[in-house]
Motif scaffolding. Structure first.
Motif, PDB file in Angstrom:
ATOM      1  N   LEU A   1       0.841  -1.192   0.000  1.00  0.00           N
ATOM      2  CA  LEU A   1       0.000   0.000   0.000  1.00  0.00           C
ATOM      3  C   LEU A   1       0.880   1.246   0.000  1.00  0.00           C
ATOM      4  CD1 LEU A   1      -2.586  -1.228   2.635  1.00  0.00           C
ATOM      5  CD2 LEU A   1      -2.778  -1.297   0.160  1.00  0.00           C
ATOM      6  N   THR A   2       1.021   1.827  -1.167  1.00  0.00           N
ATOM      7  CA  THR A   2       1.773   3.067  -1.338  1.00  0.00           C
ATOM      8  C   THR A   2       0.921   4.016  -2.172  1.00  0.00           C
ATOM      9  OG1 THR A   2       2.828   2.266  -3.353  1.00  0.00           O
ATOM     10  CG2 THR A   2       3.993   1.860  -1.279  1.00  0.00           C
ATOM     11  N   GLU A   3       1.396   5.229  -2.363  1.00  0.00           N
ATOM     12  CA  GLU A   3       0.647   6.185  -3.183  1.00  0.00           C
ATOM     13  C   GLU A   3       0.488   5.662  -4.606  1.00  0.00           C
ATOM     14  OE1 GLU A   3       1.981  10.251  -3.050  1.00  0.00           O
ATOM     15  OE2 GLU A   3       2.481  10.064  -0.932  1.00  0.00           O
ATOM     16  N   LYS A   4       1.554   5.099  -5.125  1.00  0.00           N
ATOM     17  CA  LYS A   4       1.516   4.588  -6.493  1.00  0.00           C
ATOM     18  C   LYS A   4       0.550   3.404  -6.599  1.00  0.00           C
ATOM     19  CE  LYS A   4       4.611   3.365 -10.255  1.00  0.00           C
ATOM     20  NZ  LYS A   4       6.005   3.152 -10.649  1.00  0.00           N
ATOM     21  N   SER A   5       0.560   2.523  -5.595  1.00  0.00           N
ATOM     22  CA  SER A   5      -0.338   1.365  -5.655  1.00  0.00           C
ATOM     23  C   SER A   5      -1.800   1.798  -5.542  1.00  0.00           C
ATOM     24  CB  SER A   5       0.012   0.349  -4.571  1.00  0.00           C
ATOM     25  OG  SER A   5      -0.257   0.851  -3.290  1.00  0.00           O
ATOM     26  N   TYR A   6      -2.078   2.864  -4.782  1.00  0.00           N
ATOM     27  CA  TYR A   6      -3.446   3.381  -4.712  1.00  0.00           C
ATOM     28  C   TYR A   6      -3.890   3.906  -6.076  1.00  0.00           C
ATOM     29  CZ  TYR A   6      -3.992   3.097   0.353  1.00  0.00           C
ATOM     30  OH  TYR A   6      -4.132   2.643   1.630  1.00  0.00           O
TER      31      TYR A   6
ATOM     32  N   LEU B   1      -2.798   2.839  -8.942  1.00  0.00           N
ATOM     33  CA  LEU B   1      -2.986   1.675  -9.808  1.00  0.00           C
ATOM     34  C   LEU B   1      -4.289   0.938  -9.495  1.00  0.00           C
ATOM     35  CD1 LEU B   1       0.649   0.232  -9.889  1.00  0.00           C
ATOM     36  CD2 LEU B   1      -0.577   1.317 -11.775  1.00  0.00           C
ATOM     37  N   MET B   2      -4.728   0.979  -8.244  1.00  0.00           N
ATOM     38  CA  MET B   2      -5.968   0.292  -7.864  1.00  0.00           C
ATOM     39  C   MET B   2      -7.163   0.836  -8.632  1.00  0.00           C
ATOM     40  SD  MET B   2      -5.896  -0.251  -3.785  1.00  0.00           S
ATOM     41  CE  MET B   2      -4.469  -0.886  -2.961  1.00  0.00           C
ATOM     42  N   SER B   3      -7.154   2.123  -8.940  1.00  0.00           N
ATOM     43  CA  SER B   3      -8.277   2.702  -9.673  1.00  0.00           C
ATOM     44  C   SER B   3      -8.373   2.137 -11.088  1.00  0.00           C
ATOM     45  CB  SER B   3      -8.156   4.227  -9.717  1.00  0.00           C
ATOM     46  OG  SER B   3      -6.986   4.596 -10.413  1.00  0.00           O
ATOM     47  N   SER B   4      -7.252   1.658 -11.631  1.00  0.00           N
ATOM     48  CA  SER B   4      -7.279   1.053 -12.966  1.00  0.00           C
ATOM     49  C   SER B   4      -7.366  -0.471 -12.902  1.00  0.00           C
ATOM     50  CB  SER B   4      -6.042   1.480 -13.762  1.00  0.00           C
ATOM     51  OG  SER B   4      -4.869   1.031 -13.123  1.00  0.00           O
ATOM     52  N   GLY B   5      -7.569  -1.029 -11.714  1.00  0.00           N
ATOM     53  CA  GLY B   5      -7.760  -2.473 -11.580  1.00  0.00           C
ATOM     54  C   GLY B   5      -6.478  -3.263 -11.416  1.00  0.00           C
ATOM     55  N   VAL B   6      -5.372  -2.595 -11.086  1.00  0.00           N
ATOM     56  CA  VAL B   6      -4.094  -3.273 -10.880  1.00  0.00           C
ATOM     57  C   VAL B   6      -3.758  -3.209  -9.393  1.00  0.00           C
ATOM     58  CG1 VAL B   6      -1.648  -3.306 -11.456  1.00  0.00           C
ATOM     59  CG2 VAL B   6      -3.312  -2.667 -13.188  1.00  0.00           C
ATOM     60  N   TYR B   7      -3.517  -4.369  -8.802  1.00  0.00           N
ATOM     61  CA  TYR B   7      -3.220  -4.462  -7.374  1.00  0.00           C
ATOM     62  C   TYR B   7      -1.807  -5.004  -7.196  1.00  0.00           C
ATOM     63  CZ  TYR B   7      -8.189  -3.738  -6.790  1.00  0.00           C
ATOM     64  OH  TYR B   7      -9.442  -3.204  -6.831  1.00  0.00           O
ATOM     65  N   SER B   8      -1.100  -4.486  -6.201  1.00  0.00           N
ATOM     66  CA  SER B   8       0.275  -4.936  -5.975  1.00  0.00           C
ATOM     67  C   SER B   8       0.346  -5.728  -4.672  1.00  0.00           C
ATOM     68  CB  SER B   8       1.224  -3.744  -5.932  1.00  0.00           C
ATOM     69  OG  SER B   8       0.833  -2.826  -4.959  1.00  0.00           O
ATOM     70  N   PHE B   9       1.082  -6.840  -4.734  1.00  0.00           N
ATOM     71  CA  PHE B   9       1.227  -7.730  -3.591  1.00  0.00           C
ATOM     72  C   PHE B   9       2.686  -8.088  -3.392  1.00  0.00           C
ATOM     73  CE2 PHE B   9      -3.039  -8.591  -5.202  1.00  0.00           C
ATOM     74  CZ  PHE B   9      -3.795  -8.482  -4.055  1.00  0.00           C
ATOM     75  N   LYS B  10       3.055  -8.288  -2.144  1.00  0.00           N
ATOM     76  CA  LYS B  10       4.362  -8.843  -1.816  1.00  0.00           C
ATOM     77  C   LYS B  10       4.166 -10.354  -1.814  1.00  0.00           C
ATOM     78  CE  LYS B  10       8.045  -8.175   1.522  1.00  0.00           C
ATOM     79  NZ  LYS B  10       8.432  -7.511   2.784  1.00  0.00           N
ATOM     80  N   VAL B  11       4.987 -11.064  -2.604  1.00  0.00           N
ATOM     81  CA  VAL B  11       4.802 -12.510  -2.749  1.00  0.00           C
ATOM     82  C   VAL B  11       6.069 -13.252  -2.344  1.00  0.00           C
ATOM     83  CG1 VAL B  11       3.045 -12.333  -4.542  1.00  0.00           C
ATOM     84  CG2 VAL B  11       5.431 -12.410  -5.198  1.00  0.00           C
ATOM     85  N   SER B  12       5.931 -14.547  -2.212  1.00  0.00           N
ATOM     86  CA  SER B  12       7.057 -15.400  -1.843  1.00  0.00           C
ATOM     87  C   SER B  12       8.121 -15.359  -2.940  1.00  0.00           C
ATOM     88  CB  SER B  12       6.558 -16.832  -1.657  1.00  0.00           C
ATOM     89  OG  SER B  12       7.641 -17.712  -1.499  1.00  0.00           O
ATOM     90  N   PRO B  13       9.400 -15.389  -2.568  1.00  0.00           N
ATOM     91  CA  PRO B  13      10.455 -15.340  -3.587  1.00  0.00           C
ATOM     92  C   PRO B  13      10.493 -16.578  -4.480  1.00  0.00           C
ATOM     93  CG  PRO B  13      11.397 -15.374  -1.366  1.00  0.00           C
ATOM     94  CD  PRO B  13       9.919 -15.339  -1.223  1.00  0.00           C
ATOM     95  N   LYS B  14       9.852 -17.660  -4.078  1.00  0.00           N
ATOM     96  CA  LYS B  14       9.888 -18.898  -4.860  1.00  0.00           C
ATOM     97  C   LYS B  14       8.684 -19.056  -5.780  1.00  0.00           C
ATOM     98  CE  LYS B  14      12.450 -21.327  -1.292  1.00  0.00           C
ATOM     99  NZ  LYS B  14      12.460 -22.436  -0.342  1.00  0.00           N
TER     100      LYS B  14
END
Length: 167
Positions: free
Chosen positions: A12-17, A19-32
């Motif tokens: 959750l950052t300014e940039k991710s907010y 992007l959310m309006s355009s339907g793109v969500y950012s997640f921290k995921v497992s490195p594998k």
């Protein structure tokens, strides 16, 4: 890999907010993890259809705090674009909580009003008691001064009587 192990949490950052309006969500995921596992995990957890997944590794960065230097940890980030018409409500717990908060706020204001009323009553009683005490103290001081004057007069009379009897 377990679905809960794949997605570590939203970013959750300014940039991710934005992007959310355009339907793109950012997640921290497992490195594998890979794109297909991430897509399946997001679809399973949030019950949505995923159009596209971009995954990249965010490198570690040097950070300074005073004289000491350190590094942030590197992590894998996934940008997930949803099919049109689907959204992820990352803050769904807020609305019921907001209702509870507003109810508790109104209850608190009622309680505060009762407390303020009680406080005002107690302050009025304290003021009355203080006034009565001041009156009593004034009366006692007056009586003491009268008794002191009477005692002085008695002493003067006694000394006069002694002087008269000595003559």
């Amino acid at each position: 890999m377990n679905v809960n192990e794949i997605i570590k949490g939203p970013i959750l950052t300014e940039k991710s907010y934005q992007l959310m309006s355009s339907g793109v969500y950012s997640f921290k995921v497992s490195p594998k993890t890979n794109r297909s596992e991430t897509k399946k995990a997001v679809e399973y957890i949030f019950n949505v259809k995923v159009e596209k997944v971009n995954i990249f590794t965010v490198p570690k960065k040097e950070k300074k705090l005073g004289k000491s230097k350190g590094f942030t940890t590197k992590y894998k980030k996934a940008l997930v674009k949803l099919m049109p018409g689907y959204t992820i409500n990352l803050f769904e717990d807020e609305s019921p909580q907001d209702q509870k908060d507003s109810e508790t706020i109104s209850e608190n204001t009622d309680e505060k009003a009762k407390i303020a009323k009680k406080k005002a009553e107690l302050e009025a009683k304290n003021k009355e008691i203080a006034e009565k005490l001041a009156k009593k103290q004034a009366e006692l001081a007056k009586k003491e001064s009268e008794t002191n004057e009477n005692q002085e007069k008695k002493i003067e009379n006694q000394t006069e009587n002694q002087e008269n009897s000595a003559k």
